[in-house]
Write an enzyme that holds these catalytic residues in place. Structure first.
Site, PDB file in Angstrom:
ATOM      1  N   LYS A 175       0.845  -1.213   0.000  1.00  0.00           N
ATOM      2  CA  LYS A 175       0.000   0.000   0.000  1.00  0.00           C
ATOM      3  C   LYS A 175       0.875   1.256   0.000  1.00  0.00           C
ATOM      4  CE  LYS A 175      -1.611  -1.584   3.788  1.00  0.00           C
ATOM      5  NZ  LYS A 175      -2.298  -1.876   5.050  1.00  0.00           N
ATOM      6  N   THR A 208      -6.814   9.636   9.018  1.00  0.00           N
ATOM      7  CA  THR A 208      -6.521   8.369   8.337  1.00  0.00           C
ATOM      8  C   THR A 208      -6.303   7.243   9.347  1.00  0.00           C
ATOM      9  OG1 THR A 208      -4.201   9.010   8.277  1.00  0.00           O
ATOM     10  CG2 THR A 208      -5.513   9.460   6.279  1.00  0.00           C
ATOM     11  N   GLY A 210      -6.822   3.994  11.016  1.00  0.00           N
ATOM     12  CA  GLY A 210      -7.530   2.760  10.670  1.00  0.00           C
ATOM     13  C   GLY A 210      -7.705   2.502   9.183  1.00  0.00           C
ATOM     14  N   THR A 211      -6.955   3.236   8.335  1.00  0.00           N
ATOM     15  CA  THR A 211      -7.109   3.013   6.882  1.00  0.00           C
ATOM     16  C   THR A 211      -6.745   1.581   6.483  1.00  0.00           C
ATOM     17  OG1 THR A 211      -4.909   3.971   6.608  1.00  0.00           O
ATOM     18  CG2 THR A 211      -6.774   5.391   6.079  1.00  0.00           C
ATOM     19  N   GLY A 212      -5.644   1.094   7.049  1.00  0.00           N
ATOM     20  CA  GLY A 212      -5.184  -0.245   6.656  1.00  0.00           C
ATOM     21  C   GLY A 212      -6.160  -1.332   7.082  1.00  0.00           C
ATOM     22  N   CYS A 213      -6.723  -1.193   8.299  1.00  0.00           N
ATOM     23  CA  CYS A 213      -7.688  -2.182   8.813  1.00  0.00           C
ATOM     24  C   CYS A 213      -8.926  -2.189   7.924  1.00  0.00           C
ATOM     25  CB  CYS A 213      -8.104  -1.844  10.242  1.00  0.00           C
ATOM     26  SG  CYS A 213      -6.722  -1.602  11.368  1.00  0.00           S
TER      27      CYS A 213
HETATM   28  N1  LIG Z   1      -4.129  10.260   2.071  1.00  0.00           N
HETATM   29  C1  LIG Z   1      -4.655   9.262   1.368  1.00  0.00           C
HETATM   30  N2  LIG Z   1      -5.411   9.503   0.263  1.00  0.00           N
HETATM   31  C2  LIG Z   1      -5.943   8.486  -0.461  1.00  0.00           C
HETATM   32  N3  LIG Z   1      -5.751   7.183  -0.153  1.00  0.00           N
HETATM   33  C3  LIG Z   1      -5.005   6.881   0.933  1.00  0.00           C
HETATM   34  C4  LIG Z   1      -4.426   7.902   1.751  1.00  0.00           C
HETATM   35  N4  LIG Z   1      -3.753   7.299   2.789  1.00  0.00           N
HETATM   36  C5  LIG Z   1      -3.929   5.979   2.604  1.00  0.00           C
HETATM   37  N5  LIG Z   1      -4.657   5.714   1.487  1.00  0.00           N
HETATM   38  C6  LIG Z   1      -5.049   4.391   1.000  1.00  0.00           C
HETATM   39  O1  LIG Z   1      -5.576   3.679   2.115  1.00  0.00           O
HETATM   40  C7  LIG Z   1      -5.206   2.300   2.032  1.00  0.00           C
HETATM   41  C8  LIG Z   1      -4.420   1.929   3.296  1.00  0.00           C
HETATM   42  O2  LIG Z   1      -3.096   2.380   3.111  1.00  0.00           O
HETATM   43  P1  LIG Z   1      -2.067   2.758   4.247  1.00  0.00           P
HETATM   44  O3  LIG Z   1      -0.712   2.758   3.607  1.00  0.00           O
HETATM   45  O4  LIG Z   1      -2.529   3.987   4.940  1.00  0.00           O
HETATM   46  O5  LIG Z   1      -2.233   1.544   5.222  1.00  0.00           O
HETATM   47  P2  LIG Z   1      -1.708   1.364   6.678  1.00  0.00           P
HETATM   48  O6  LIG Z   1      -0.521   2.235   6.923  1.00  0.00           O
HETATM   49  O7  LIG Z   1      -1.547  -0.082   6.891  1.00  0.00           O
HETATM   50  O8  LIG Z   1      -2.900   1.871   7.532  1.00  0.00           O
HETATM   51  P3  LIG Z   1      -2.931   1.906   9.109  1.00  0.00           P
HETATM   52  O9  LIG Z   1      -2.213   3.157   9.437  1.00  0.00           O
HETATM   53  O10 LIG Z   1      -4.360   1.951   9.440  1.00  0.00           O
HETATM   54  O11 LIG Z   1      -2.203   0.703   9.629  1.00  0.00           O
HETATM   55  C9  LIG Z   1      -4.419   2.161   0.720  1.00  0.00           C
HETATM   56  O12 LIG Z   1      -5.288   1.798  -0.318  1.00  0.00           O
HETATM   57  C10 LIG Z   1      -3.871   3.567   0.520  1.00  0.00           C
HETATM   58  O13 LIG Z   1      -3.523   3.823  -0.817  1.00  0.00           O
HETATM   59  C1  LIG Z   2      -6.062  -2.452  17.437  1.00  0.00           C
HETATM   60  C2  LIG Z   2      -5.381  -1.734  16.315  1.00  0.00           C
HETATM   61  N1  LIG Z   2      -5.146  -2.367  15.153  1.00  0.00           N
HETATM   62  C3  LIG Z   2      -4.539  -1.712  14.134  1.00  0.00           C
HETATM   63  C4  LIG Z   2      -4.152  -0.404  14.254  1.00  0.00           C
HETATM   64  C5  LIG Z   2      -3.438   0.301  13.114  1.00  0.00           C
HETATM   65  O1  LIG Z   2      -4.103   1.458  12.687  1.00  0.00           O
HETATM   66  P1  LIG Z   2      -3.366   2.884  12.604  1.00  0.00           P
HETATM   67  O2  LIG Z   2      -2.004   2.662  11.992  1.00  0.00           O
HETATM   68  O3  LIG Z   2      -4.243   3.717  11.740  1.00  0.00           O
HETATM   69  O4  LIG Z   2      -3.214   3.425  14.004  1.00  0.00           O
HETATM   70  C6  LIG Z   2      -4.408   0.225  15.488  1.00  0.00           C
HETATM   71  N2  LIG Z   2      -4.062   1.495  15.708  1.00  0.00           N
HETATM   72  N3  LIG Z   2      -5.016  -0.452  16.495  1.00  0.00           N
END
Ligand SMILES: Nc1ncnc2c1ncn2[C@@H]1O[C@H](COP(=O)(O)OP(=O)(O)OP(=O)(O)O)[C@@H](O)[C@H]1O
Ligand SMILES: Cc1ncc(COP(=O)(O)O)c(N)n1
Length: 288
Positions: A175, A208, A210-213
């Site tokens: 990602k 942003t 929780g975007t990855g979850c």
């Molecule tokens: N600012 C943004 N604008 C548009 N899309 C985004 C943005 N930030 C993240 N994304 C998209 O959101 C999804 C999750 O990506 P990201 O790299 O943020 O995951 P992550 O770091 O694992 O998230 P988390 O921080 O929740 O663990 C991907 O499809 C990414 O392209």
């Molecule tokens: C319980 C749990 N699982 C996953 C994330 C990652 O999300 P983020 O990187 O957006 O804080 C989090 N903060 N908390």
């Protein structure tokens, strides 16, 4: 009416934006019945993680056994697993119940910097969980930790995807949320043969959390309903783009994404896709 079921195996976020809470909201919005196995409880809000309380091995095992005895998931996703012991318990359950359509979000560090996976557990993730995964969704720092490759450009991102794929997962989606300020947020998919980019316009917002979850839960929702990996990834990219585009302005730090936004857009007849997909065979030869 047949009901598709999805399981999340992840940590609880008391603030509701990430973890189990984000996953269940996503499942609900995408029309699948959500179930959960909680691996850790976090005390967390939009300002950061104030406490991490892993569940005992027995508590995780019993939750998995309860699901296994009665409620076969059509797909599952893993999030925060915290320790090598929990990873091994989850992998053993997936194998013993023959659960299929597995999305592994290799959660390591929260956006605020708190560690959600012990360092020594990376090895267990690589050797026990990745071989079972249909889709693994590292962000850039997680892809670096899994592959041992520093990602500086598209060539090193491809190399990292190839290295992670060698552990036996079917699809690797690196990602691009953590990329430096780019016009597009581009995620790179590798299926063992071809590289495909999924891009949407980068949105400038601090909300942003929780975007990855949310993204991984949307993939699992698609797989649970019988979509191919490519179709599920496209759905997930649209879902997360909509969720980031319309923030809820909750809390005073990094706020959660808006899990209602995608379906509101669908109901309002919004354009079917914000996502640009580039399937570039030249990538397969490593020419870019
Ligand atoms: N600012 C943004 N604008 C548009 N899309 C985004 C943005 N930030 C993240 N994304 C998209 O959101 C999804 C999750 O990506 P990201 O790299 O943020 O995951 P992550 O770091 O694992 O998230 P988390 O921080 O929740 O663990 C991907 O499809 C990414 O392209
Ligand atoms: C319980 C749990 N699982 C996953 C994330 C990652 O999300 P983020 O990187 O957006 O804080 C989090 N903060 N908390």
């Amino acid at each position: 009416m047949s009901i598709n079921k999805a399981l999340t195996i992840a940590g609880s976020d008391s603030g509701g934006g990430a973890g189990i809470q984000a996953d269940l909201k996503t499942f609900q919005e995408l029309g699948v019945y959500g179930m959960s196995v909680i691996t850790a409880v976090t005390a967390q809000n939009t300002l950061g993680v104030q406490g991490v309380f892993p569940m005992s091995a027995q508590a995780v095992e019993q939750q998995l056994a309860s699901i296994g005895a009665d409620l076969r998931p059509d797909a599952l996703k893993t999030g925060m697993l915290f320790s090598s012991e929990i990873i091994q318990i989850v992998a053993a359950a997936i194998r013993s119940y023959n659960w299929e359509r597995i999305v592994v979000d290799p959660v390591m560090i929260a956006k605020g910097g708190a560690s959600l996976l012990q360092q020594e557990a990376i090895d267990a993730m690589l050797h026990h969980l990745l071989p079972l995964a249909d889709v693994v969704t590292p962000n850039i720092p997680e892809a670096e930790a899994l592959s041992g490759i520093v990602i500086t450009d598209s060539a090193s991102r491809q190399q990292a995807a190839k290295r992670i794929h060698e552990y036996g997962c079917q699809h690797v989606m690196i990602k691009g949320g953590h990329e430096a300020d780019t016009v597009y947020a581009t995620d790179l998919l590798y299926d063992g043969k071809t590289f495909t980019e999924f891009s949407s316009r980068r949105l400038h917002t601090p909300h942003t959390h929780g975007t990855g979850c949310t993204f991984a839960a949307a993939i699992a929702s698609g797989l649970a309903q019988g979509l191919s990996a490519n179709e599920a990834l496209r759905l997930a990219k649209n879902f997360i783009h909509a969720a980031i585009a319309e923030p809820l302005y909750i809390g005073s730090g990094h706020g959660p994404t808006n899990h209602w936004a995608y379906q509101r857009g669908v109901r309002a007849g919004a354009a079917s896709s914000d996502v640009i997909i580039v399937n570039n065979d030249a990538y397969a030869g490593g020419t870019r």
